[in-house]
Design a protein around this motif. Sequence first.
Motif, PDB file in Angstrom:
ATOM      1  N   LYS A 124      37.584  35.332  44.187  1.00 24.07           N
ATOM      2  CA  LYS A 124      38.048  36.583  44.791  1.00 24.07           C
ATOM      3  C   LYS A 124      37.129  37.736  44.392  1.00 24.07           C
ATOM      4  O   LYS A 124      36.644  37.787  43.254  1.00 24.07           O
ATOM      5  CB  LYS A 124      39.485  36.883  44.338  1.00 24.07           C
ATOM      6  CG  LYS A 124      40.506  35.919  44.896  1.00 24.07           C
ATOM      7  CD  LYS A 124      41.926  36.426  44.701  1.00 24.07           C
ATOM      8  CE  LYS A 124      42.368  36.392  43.251  1.00 24.07           C
ATOM      9  NZ  LYS A 124      43.804  36.742  43.117  1.00 24.07           N
ATOM     10  N   GLN A 178      35.976  41.429  43.123  1.00 26.98           N
ATOM     11  CA  GLN A 178      36.489  42.328  42.093  1.00 26.98           C
ATOM     12  C   GLN A 178      36.382  43.766  42.587  1.00 26.98           C
ATOM     13  O   GLN A 178      35.323  44.194  43.042  1.00 26.98           O
ATOM     14  CB  GLN A 178      35.682  42.165  40.808  1.00 26.98           C
ATOM     15  CG  GLN A 178      36.124  43.065  39.664  1.00 26.98           C
ATOM     16  CD  GLN A 178      37.469  42.649  39.094  1.00 26.98           C
ATOM     17  OE1 GLN A 178      37.642  41.499  38.693  1.00 26.98           O
ATOM     18  NE2 GLN A 178      38.415  43.570  39.040  1.00 26.98           N
ATOM     19  N   SER A 209      44.564  45.487  34.581  1.00 24.13           N
ATOM     20  CA  SER A 209      44.105  44.521  35.577  1.00 24.13           C
ATOM     21  C   SER A 209      45.287  43.947  36.339  1.00 24.13           C
ATOM     22  O   SER A 209      46.393  43.797  35.798  1.00 24.13           O
ATOM     23  CB  SER A 209      43.329  43.380  34.904  1.00 24.13           C
ATOM     24  OG  SER A 209      42.183  43.892  34.238  1.00 24.13           O
ATOM     25  N   HIS A 210      45.030  43.617  37.605  1.00 27.59           N
ATOM     26  CA  HIS A 210      46.091  43.041  38.439  1.00 27.59           C
ATOM     27  C   HIS A 210      45.434  42.204  39.527  1.00 27.59           C
ATOM     28  O   HIS A 210      44.403  42.582  40.080  1.00 27.59           O
ATOM     29  CB  HIS A 210      46.938  44.149  39.068  1.00 27.59           C
ATOM     30  CG  HIS A 210      48.207  43.658  39.689  1.00 27.59           C
ATOM     31  ND1 HIS A 210      49.304  43.298  38.950  1.00 27.59           N
ATOM     32  CD2 HIS A 210      48.549  43.461  40.996  1.00 27.59           C
ATOM     33  CE1 HIS A 210      50.277  42.910  39.757  1.00 27.59           C
ATOM     34  NE2 HIS A 210      49.840  43.000  40.998  1.00 27.59           N
ATOM     35  N   GLY A 211      46.037  41.060  39.826  1.00 30.03           N
ATOM     36  CA  GLY A 211      45.510  40.204  40.875  1.00 30.03           C
ATOM     37  C   GLY A 211      46.327  40.318  42.151  1.00 30.03           C
ATOM     38  O   GLY A 211      47.551  40.166  42.124  1.00 30.03           O
ATOM     39  N   THR A 256      46.382  39.035  46.436  1.00 29.71           N
ATOM     40  CA  THR A 256      46.084  37.791  47.138  1.00 29.71           C
ATOM     41  C   THR A 256      44.597  37.643  47.433  1.00 29.71           C
ATOM     42  O   THR A 256      44.019  36.569  47.256  1.00 29.71           O
ATOM     43  CB  THR A 256      46.880  37.717  48.459  1.00 29.71           C
ATOM     44  OG1 THR A 256      48.271  37.847  48.173  1.00 29.71           O
ATOM     45  CG2 THR A 256      46.633  36.391  49.165  1.00 29.71           C
ATOM     46  N   ASP A 291      40.821  40.857  43.041  1.00 20.46           N
ATOM     47  CA  ASP A 291      41.284  41.261  41.717  1.00 20.46           C
ATOM     48  C   ASP A 291      40.939  42.724  41.517  1.00 20.46           C
ATOM     49  O   ASP A 291      39.894  43.215  41.986  1.00 20.46           O
ATOM     50  CB  ASP A 291      40.618  40.415  40.626  1.00 20.46           C
ATOM     51  CG  ASP A 291      41.108  38.980  40.632  1.00 20.46           C
ATOM     52  OD1 ASP A 291      42.307  38.779  40.882  1.00 20.46           O
ATOM     53  OD2 ASP A 291      40.294  38.070  40.402  1.00 20.46           O
ATOM     54  N   GLU A 335      40.680  46.051  38.755  1.00 22.36           N
ATOM     55  CA  GLU A 335      40.654  46.594  37.397  1.00 22.36           C
ATOM     56  C   GLU A 335      40.643  48.115  37.491  1.00 22.36           C
ATOM     57  O   GLU A 335      39.778  48.699  38.154  1.00 22.36           O
ATOM     58  CB  GLU A 335      39.432  46.110  36.628  1.00 22.36           C
ATOM     59  CG  GLU A 335      39.438  46.559  35.163  1.00 22.36           C
ATOM     60  CD  GLU A 335      38.300  45.961  34.369  1.00 22.36           C
ATOM     61  OE1 GLU A 335      37.161  46.470  34.523  1.00 22.36           O
ATOM     62  OE2 GLU A 335      38.533  44.996  33.627  1.00 22.36           O
TER      63      GLU A 335
END
Length: 356
Positions: free
Chosen positions: A240, A242, A302-304, A306, A309, A311
Motif C-alpha cells: 500500500k 504511504q 499511524s493508521h492503516g 484500505t 497507510d 502517518e
Amino acid sequence: MDATRSCPDAAAEPAAIAPALLDWYDRHRRVLPWRALPGETADPYRVWLSEVMLQQTTVAAVRPRFAAWTARWPDFASLAAADEAEVMAAWAGLGYYARARNLVAAAKVVVAEHGGAFPSDEATLRTLPGLGAYTAAAVAAIAFGRRAVVVDANVERVVARLFAIAEPLPAARVAIRAAADRVTPAARAGDFAQAMMDLGSAICTPKTPSCLLCPLAARCRGFRDGAPERLPVKAAKKAKPQRHGTIFWLQRGQAVLLERRPDKGLLGGMRALPTGPWVDRPPGLEGAPAAADWRLRNATVSHGFTHFDLELSLAVAETDAHHDGDGLWWPIAELDRAGLPTLFAKAAAAVTRRDE
C-alpha cells in the motif's frame, strides 16, 4: 473453475451437507444478542443492524456497541429520526463510516416508502442505501426465512474447503458462490447461513481448523486432501502507498478545536481534529486551521486504511482568539463523548498523555 469438477465426490451429495450442518447447529449454535432463539421470530431491524456492524468487525467488538445502539435507537422509526452527527459519533471506532450514514438513509426509506416495515425479498432490499448483495441475502434468509445464498468470509472459507476450490481469490468467488448455492436448502435457509458462519468461526478457522470436530469432515475434500488450511488461496497482497499529514491540536483554555469532516470522502461527516492534506511527503504546517505559534511534537500517529497507510505528525498550539471557521470548541475532559474516529482518538490520547 467449476466447483463440481473440483470435488466430484462431495459434489455428488450436496443434499447431505445441510442436514448434517443443521443438526450440528441445533446443538452448538452461538447465543448472540441479535439472533432469535429457537421458536422466536427474528427482528429484521436487529438482523440488519448486526450484519452491517459485523462487516470487517469482530463479534466481541460489536456486542457492546450493538447493545448501546439498540438501547438508543431500537427500531427503524427512531433511527430515521436520529441526528446524523450523533449517529456518526455512536459509530466511532467501528470503521467504514459510510455504513453509519447508510443506516440512517436506509431507515428513512423504510419509514417513508415501506411503512416502517423492512422489505423481505432480496431485490427490494438491494434498493435500500448500503444494502449490497451480501447484506440483502443475509437479511432475506435470517430475518424472513427466504432461500438466499449468503456468503461472508466464514462461509467463503468453509465452501472453498468443502469443494477444494483452489483457484486464488478473488477469482474463486464465482465458483464458491455457485457451490454455496448448490448446498443451500430451501427450508431453514437462515439457520443454514448462520450455521455456516458459526462453523467458520468456531471450527473451520483460517489457520488451524479443528477438522476432527467438524460435522462436515467426511464430506470435505479439503480435509481428505490433508491441507484444508491452505484454502481458500489468497492472492498476494500489494504494497500500500504511504501518505503523510499533520493533525492540529488547537487549545483554548480547557477546550480543543474540533471540525466536522466533509460528508463525502474518508471519515465523512465525523467530528475530528483539524488536519492538513494527506500527501506523499510530510506537509509540515500546511493546512493549519488558524494562525498560531504551532509546535510540531516529536511523535507521530499511524493508521492503516484500505488503500493506503497514513502517518500523521502532531502540531499543538494555544490561543485566546475566537475561531471563525465551522469548528466547535469541545471540552478536553469530555473528548470521549465526541465520537472521534480511531485515528483522531489516537492523536488526542498522544497529546493529552504528554500534557499530564
